[in-house]
Scaffold this motif. Structure first.
Motif, PDB file in Angstrom:
ATOM      1  N   ARG A   1      66.171   6.433  28.399  1.00  0.00           N
ATOM      2  CA  ARG A   1      65.408   7.252  29.489  1.00  0.00           C
ATOM      3  C   ARG A   1      65.953   8.523  29.750  1.00  0.00           C
ATOM      4  N   LEU A   2      65.725   9.446  28.965  1.00  0.00           N
ATOM      5  CA  LEU A   2      66.236  10.688  29.267  1.00  0.00           C
ATOM      6  C   LEU A   2      64.976  11.641  29.511  1.00  0.00           C
ATOM      7  N   PHE A   3      65.162  12.620  30.119  1.00  0.00           N
ATOM      8  CA  PHE A   3      64.070  13.617  30.273  1.00  0.00           C
ATOM      9  C   PHE A   3      63.950  14.460  28.977  1.00  0.00           C
ATOM     10  N   GLN A   4      62.991  14.051  28.207  1.00  0.00           N
ATOM     11  CA  GLN A   4      63.098  14.668  26.858  1.00  0.00           C
ATOM     12  C   GLN A   4      62.604  16.095  26.879  1.00  0.00           C
ATOM     13  N   ASN A   5      62.143  16.895  27.683  1.00  0.00           N
ATOM     14  CA  ASN A   5      61.856  18.158  27.680  1.00  0.00           C
ATOM     15  C   ASN A   5      62.619  19.085  28.643  1.00  0.00           C
ATOM     16  N   MET A   6      63.841  18.318  28.819  1.00  0.00           N
ATOM     17  CA  MET A   6      65.362  19.207  29.512  1.00  0.00           C
ATOM     18  C   MET A   6      66.110  19.063  28.123  1.00  0.00           C
ATOM     19  N   THR A   7      67.187  20.166  28.538  1.00  0.00           N
ATOM     20  CA  THR A   7      68.252  20.316  27.728  1.00  0.00           C
ATOM     21  C   THR A   7      69.197  19.220  28.008  1.00  0.00           C
ATOM     22  N   ALA A   8      70.164  19.279  27.114  1.00  0.00           N
ATOM     23  CA  ALA A   8      71.243  18.093  27.447  1.00  0.00           C
ATOM     24  C   ALA A   8      72.104  18.516  28.470  1.00  0.00           C
ATOM     25  N   ARG A   9      72.142  19.627  28.676  1.00  0.00           N
ATOM     26  CA  ARG A   9      73.065  20.018  29.905  1.00  0.00           C
ATOM     27  C   ARG A   9      72.336  19.881  31.056  1.00  0.00           C
ATOM     28  N   GLU A  10      71.034  19.878  31.219  1.00  0.00           N
ATOM     29  CA  GLU A  10      70.178  19.897  32.311  1.00  0.00           C
ATOM     30  C   GLU A  10      69.951  18.380  32.670  1.00  0.00           C
ATOM     31  N   ASN A  11      69.965  17.457  31.540  1.00  0.00           N
ATOM     32  CA  ASN A  11      69.932  16.085  31.684  1.00  0.00           C
ATOM     33  C   ASN A  11      71.135  15.504  32.552  1.00  0.00           C
ATOM     34  N   VAL A  12      72.315  16.048  32.094  1.00  0.00           N
ATOM     35  CA  VAL A  12      73.819  15.604  32.788  1.00  0.00           C
ATOM     36  C   VAL A  12      73.627  16.179  34.307  1.00  0.00           C
ATOM     37  N   LEU A  13      73.206  17.506  34.449  1.00  0.00           N
ATOM     38  CA  LEU A  13      73.091  17.925  35.866  1.00  0.00           C
ATOM     39  C   LEU A  13      72.471  17.048  36.720  1.00  0.00           C
ATOM     40  N   VAL A  14      71.266  16.263  36.403  1.00  0.00           N
ATOM     41  CA  VAL A  14      70.553  15.478  37.075  1.00  0.00           C
ATOM     42  C   VAL A  14      71.512  14.505  37.676  1.00  0.00           C
ATOM     43  N   GLY A  15      72.298  13.955  36.550  1.00  0.00           N
ATOM     44  CA  GLY A  15      73.370  12.976  37.493  1.00  0.00           C
ATOM     45  C   GLY A  15      74.054  13.242  38.081  1.00  0.00           C
ATOM     46  N   ALA A  16      74.707  14.668  37.908  1.00  0.00           N
ATOM     47  CA  ALA A  16      75.633  15.228  38.917  1.00  0.00           C
ATOM     48  C   ALA A  16      74.994  15.732  40.289  1.00  0.00           C
ATOM     49  N   ASP A  17      73.849  16.065  40.209  1.00  0.00           N
ATOM     50  CA  ASP A  17      72.993  16.308  41.441  1.00  0.00           C
ATOM     51  C   ASP A  17      72.960  15.105  42.442  1.00  0.00           C
ATOM     52  N   SER A  18      73.420  13.990  41.977  1.00  0.00           N
ATOM     53  CA  SER A  18      73.167  12.799  42.903  1.00  0.00           C
ATOM     54  C   SER A  18      74.060  12.789  43.967  1.00  0.00           C
ATOM     55  N   HIS A  19      75.107  13.766  43.918  1.00  0.00           N
ATOM     56  CA  HIS A  19      76.282  13.598  44.952  1.00  0.00           C
ATOM     57  C   HIS A  19      76.282  15.249  45.620  1.00  0.00           C
ATOM     58  N   HIS A  20      75.291  16.019  45.087  1.00  0.00           N
ATOM     59  CA  HIS A  20      75.297  17.265  45.999  1.00  0.00           C
ATOM     60  C   HIS A  20      74.591  16.975  47.100  1.00  0.00           C
ATOM     61  N   ARG A  21      75.284  17.954  48.200  1.00  0.00           N
ATOM     62  CA  ARG A  21      74.724  17.808  49.726  1.00  0.00           C
ATOM     63  C   ARG A  21      73.955  18.901  49.831  1.00  0.00           C
ATOM     64  N   ALA A  22      73.827  20.054  49.215  1.00  0.00           N
ATOM     65  CA  ALA A  22      73.147  21.464  49.627  1.00  0.00           C
ATOM     66  C   ALA A  22      71.549  21.116  49.791  1.00  0.00           C
ATOM     67  N   GLY A  23      71.080  21.464  51.042  1.00  0.00           N
ATOM     68  CA  GLY A  23      69.638  21.373  51.351  1.00  0.00           C
ATOM     69  C   GLY A  23      68.820  22.311  50.739  1.00  0.00           C
ATOM     70  N   VAL A  24      67.368  22.506  51.356  1.00  0.00           N
ATOM     71  CA  VAL A  24      66.428  23.205  50.538  1.00  0.00           C
ATOM     72  C   VAL A  24      66.910  24.848  51.006  1.00  0.00           C
ATOM     73  N   VAL A  25      67.267  24.926  52.555  1.00  0.00           N
ATOM     74  CA  VAL A  25      67.534  26.269  52.943  1.00  0.00           C
ATOM     75  C   VAL A  25      68.723  26.883  52.112  1.00  0.00           C
ATOM     76  N   GLN A  26      69.791  25.970  51.884  1.00  0.00           N
ATOM     77  CA  GLN A  26      71.108  26.338  51.267  1.00  0.00           C
ATOM     78  C   GLN A  26      70.948  26.831  49.882  1.00  0.00           C
ATOM     79  N   SER A  27      69.806  26.232  49.218  1.00  0.00           N
ATOM     80  CA  SER A  27      69.520  26.333  47.748  1.00  0.00           C
ATOM     81  C   SER A  27      68.487  27.489  47.735  1.00  0.00           C
ATOM     82  N   LEU A  28      67.628  27.756  48.564  1.00  0.00           N
ATOM     83  CA  LEU A  28      66.797  28.751  48.331  1.00  0.00           C
ATOM     84  C   LEU A  28      67.494  30.116  48.537  1.00  0.00           C
TER      85      LEU A  28
END
Length: 276
Positions: free
Chosen positions: A105-132
């Protein structure tokens, strides 16, 4: 990736170790079908535990019960001292349980790095304003996420494929990428559901080496796998299910020599241990 502590190193074959996860008298019913019947076992911190049994034994159902896909009808799952109760899957993941699946169950149209970043993002706390506005927390989490992704891709021997789309990776590479993505959530317990499915003998040996490396980095691993050579070669202990009930638990040598296990797994009463 966590560093190996003294307590984690103590959880090796034949040593008690600390119970990281406990299945306590778990029963799971679907209507009149009993998929799990009063199943109890524990996973010790720092070990590789194998969960085996013939088709229909309840292995994946057990995985689903401890990762929040199903709620036990009776009994409970306790993880790191906390009953999981009716927590949702993303909440259980944040507590420290990650898993892979039988079907990739991978995101087939994303790169290998981007797939791993999806997992890493599960612990990120930056909100929409901080990201924007790319505020300090967002920039820091982005740096840390990319560093972790590169580390895990190297661990899985995928560093050279980091910028390739997941769909362009080989079957074995996609399997390893899924493990990397699960590890990116920084789990205390990594659950692998038949990771060697479809592998040739060379790929299976490579997978055994990778699982050992993951454990030696301080992780605890629960492994479902049909290949008995792989299970016997990489696990510290083994739990055996048949028709939703636990029929045996012990060291690989004990399981290999257990007549009830051999009969259940091979469907005969006089199987030789060489066959298992």
């Amino acid at each position: 990736m966590s560093e190996t502590t003294t307590d984690e190193r103590s959880a090796r074959p034949g040593e008690p170790g600390r119970a990281l996860l406990q299945m306590q008298n778990v029963t799971l019913r679907f209507g009149g079908v009993v998929a799990l019947n009063d199943v109890s076992f524990e996973i010790r911190q720092g070990e590789i535990l194998g969960l085996i049994g013939p088709n229909g034994a309840g292995k994946t159902t057990c995985f689903n019960a401890l990762t929040g896909v199903y709620q036990p009808t009776e009994g409970q799952v306790v993880f790191d001292g906390t009953p999981l109760g009716r927590r949702k899957r993303f909440q259980i993941n944040r507590l420290g349980i990650a898993r892979t699946f039988q079907n990739i169950r991978l995101f087939q149209n994303m790169t290998a790095r981007e797939n791993v970043l999806v997992g890493a993002d599960s612990h990120h706390r930056a909100g929409v304003v901080q990201s924007l506005f790319r505020l300090p927390r967002h920039r820091r989490e982005t740096r840390e996420g990319n560093a972790l992704a590169d580390e895990l891709l190297e661990l899985m021997d995928l560093g050279h494929r980091a910028d390739d789309l997941a769909r362009n990776l080989s079957y074995g590479e996609q399997r390893r990428l899924e493990i990397a993505r699960a590890l990116a959530t920084k789990p205390k317990l990594l659950c692998l559901d038949e990771p060697a499915a479809g592998f040739n003998p060379v790929e299976k040996q490579r997978l055994m080496d990778l699982i050992r490396r993951v454990r030696d980095l301080g992780n605890t691993v629960l492994l479902i796998e049909h290949d008995m050579k792989l299970v016997m070669g990489v696990t510290d202990r083994i739990v055996v299910l048949e028709f939703g009930k636990k029929i045996a638990e012990g060291l690989p040598a004990e399981i290999r020599d257990n007549p009830a296990v051999i009969a259940a797994y091979l469907g005969v009463d006089d199987a030789s241990e060489e066959e298992l």
